[in-house]
Design a protein around this motif. Structure first.
Motif, short mmCIF file in Angstrom:
data_model
loop_
_atom_site.label_atom_id
_atom_site.label_comp_id
_atom_site.label_asym_id
_atom_site.label_seq_id
_atom_site.Cartn_x
_atom_site.Cartn_y
_atom_site.Cartn_z
N THR A 7 6.68 -7.65 -4.32
CA THR A 7 7.75 -6.89 -3.67
C THR A 7 8.04 -5.61 -4.45
O THR A 7 7.61 -5.44 -5.59
CB THR A 7 9.05 -7.73 -3.62
OG1 THR A 7 9.51 -7.93 -4.97
CG2 THR A 7 8.83 -9.08 -2.94
N GLU A 8 8.82 -4.76 -3.82
CA GLU A 8 9.29 -3.55 -4.50
C GLU A 8 10.15 -3.93 -5.72
O GLU A 8 10.12 -3.22 -6.74
CB GLU A 8 10.08 -2.66 -3.54
CG GLU A 8 9.27 -2.14 -2.37
CD GLU A 8 8.15 -1.20 -2.75
OE1 GLU A 8 8.24 -0.54 -3.81
OE2 GLU A 8 7.17 -1.11 -1.99
N ALA A 9 10.88 -5.01 -5.64
CA ALA A 9 11.68 -5.47 -6.78
C ALA A 9 10.78 -5.85 -7.95
O ALA A 9 11.12 -5.61 -9.12
CB ALA A 9 12.56 -6.65 -6.38
N ASP A 10 9.61 -6.41 -7.66
CA ASP A 10 8.64 -6.73 -8.71
C ASP A 10 8.12 -5.45 -9.36
O ASP A 10 7.96 -5.39 -10.58
CB ASP A 10 7.47 -7.53 -8.15
CG ASP A 10 7.85 -8.91 -7.68
OD1 ASP A 10 8.89 -9.46 -8.13
OD2 ASP A 10 7.10 -9.47 -6.83
N VAL A 11 7.85 -4.44 -8.55
CA VAL A 11 7.39 -3.15 -9.08
C VAL A 11 8.46 -2.56 -9.99
O VAL A 11 8.17 -2.08 -11.09
CB VAL A 11 7.02 -2.17 -7.95
CG1 VAL A 11 6.78 -0.77 -8.49
CG2 VAL A 11 5.80 -2.67 -7.19
N ILE A 46 10.58 7.79 -9.57
CA ILE A 46 9.26 8.35 -9.25
C ILE A 46 8.18 7.34 -9.61
O ILE A 46 7.22 7.15 -8.85
CB ILE A 46 9.04 9.68 -10.00
CG1 ILE A 46 10.00 10.75 -9.47
CG2 ILE A 46 7.58 10.15 -9.89
CD1 ILE A 46 10.06 12.02 -10.30
N MET A 47 8.33 6.67 -10.74
CA MET A 47 7.35 5.66 -11.15
C MET A 47 7.38 4.45 -10.23
O MET A 47 6.32 3.85 -9.97
CB MET A 47 7.59 5.23 -12.61
CG MET A 47 7.30 6.32 -13.62
SD MET A 47 5.56 6.85 -13.64
CE MET A 47 5.55 8.19 -12.46
N TYR A 48 8.54 4.08 -9.72
CA TYR A 48 8.59 2.99 -8.73
C TYR A 48 7.75 3.36 -7.51
O TYR A 48 6.96 2.56 -7.02
CB TYR A 48 10.01 2.70 -8.25
CG TYR A 48 11.05 2.41 -9.30
CD1 TYR A 48 10.73 1.80 -10.51
CD2 TYR A 48 12.38 2.76 -9.08
CE1 TYR A 48 11.71 1.54 -11.46
CE2 TYR A 48 13.36 2.49 -10.02
CZ TYR A 48 13.02 1.90 -11.21
OH TYR A 48 14.00 1.65 -12.14
N ARG A 49 7.92 4.60 -7.03
CA ARG A 49 7.17 5.05 -5.86
C ARG A 49 5.67 5.15 -6.17
O ARG A 49 4.84 4.79 -5.35
CB ARG A 49 7.72 6.39 -5.35
CG ARG A 49 9.10 6.28 -4.75
CD ARG A 49 9.56 7.54 -4.05
NE ARG A 49 9.62 8.72 -4.91
CZ ARG A 49 10.69 9.08 -5.63
NH1 ARG A 49 11.79 8.34 -5.62
NH2 ARG A 49 10.66 10.18 -6.36
N PHE A 50 5.35 5.66 -7.37
CA PHE A 50 3.94 5.78 -7.76
C PHE A 50 3.26 4.41 -7.74
O PHE A 50 2.21 4.23 -7.11
CB PHE A 50 3.83 6.42 -9.14
CG PHE A 50 2.41 6.49 -9.64
CD1 PHE A 50 1.58 7.52 -9.22
CD2 PHE A 50 1.90 5.54 -10.51
CE1 PHE A 50 0.26 7.59 -9.65
CE2 PHE A 50 0.59 5.61 -10.96
CZ PHE A 50 -0.24 6.63 -10.52
N VAL A 54 0.27 2.81 -5.48
CA VAL A 54 -0.97 2.31 -6.09
C VAL A 54 -1.22 0.85 -5.71
O VAL A 54 -2.34 0.47 -5.36
CB VAL A 54 -0.93 2.47 -7.63
CG1 VAL A 54 -2.06 1.72 -8.30
CG2 VAL A 54 -0.95 3.94 -8.01
N LEU A 55 -0.18 0.03 -5.77
CA LEU A 55 -0.37 -1.42 -5.59
C LEU A 55 -0.25 -1.91 -4.15
O LEU A 55 -0.88 -2.89 -3.77
CB LEU A 55 0.63 -2.18 -6.47
CG LEU A 55 0.46 -1.96 -7.96
CD1 LEU A 55 1.57 -2.65 -8.73
CD2 LEU A 55 -0.91 -2.44 -8.42
N PHE A 56 0.60 -1.24 -3.36
CA PHE A 56 0.83 -1.70 -1.99
C PHE A 56 0.31 -0.73 -0.94
O PHE A 56 0.39 -1.02 0.25
CB PHE A 56 2.33 -1.92 -1.74
CG PHE A 56 2.99 -2.95 -2.61
CD1 PHE A 56 2.40 -4.17 -2.86
CD2 PHE A 56 4.22 -2.68 -3.19
CE1 PHE A 56 3.02 -5.12 -3.66
CE2 PHE A 56 4.84 -3.62 -3.99
CZ PHE A 56 4.24 -4.85 -4.22
#
Length: 123
Positions: A7-11, A46-50, A54-56
């Protein structure tokens, strides 16, 4: 048993934990905080979005990360430490196919950046 990055929370957990470690690291913290003077409130989203991109494949990140790294006073040792911290953070928090993919993608990104910075020879 640890879970995979799902999930985004995991990222967000991955990125926050990793950069907490970067900020405590004797080698990397001065680059981020003293030289680059990173505004963490701005940089972390920005790193969350990056990493989501990359992962999703979310396409949440729009930008070119490499040019921002050109002026940094870094060498191969910095990249090795970055990979070491990133890999350890992943191992501490997650396991599974996407966690393995994250390790491989991070190593690939670091390799490309080092090549473009002239720190390693072209393949």
């Amino acid at each position: 048993m640890k879970k995979d990055i799902e999930t985004e929370a995991d990222v967000k957990l991955l990125v926050d934990t990793f950069y907490d470690r970067v900020n405590q690291d004797e080698l990397l913290s001065p680059v981020f905080n003293d030289f680059a003077r990173v505004d963490w409130q701005h940089h972390l989203p920005i790193m969350y979005r990056f990493w989501s991109t990359v992962l999703f494949g979310s396409m949440a990140y729009k930008g070119q990360p490499f040019p921002k790294h050109l002026p940094l006073p870094v060498d191969r040792q910095h990249f090795s430490r970055w990979i070491e911290l990133f890999t350890q953070t992943l191992a501490d928090l997650f396991e599974g196919a996407r966690a393995t993919d994250a390790k491989q993608k991070a190593a690939g990104i670091a390799h490309i950046f080092q090549m473009r910075l002239g720190l390693i020879g072209q393949p």
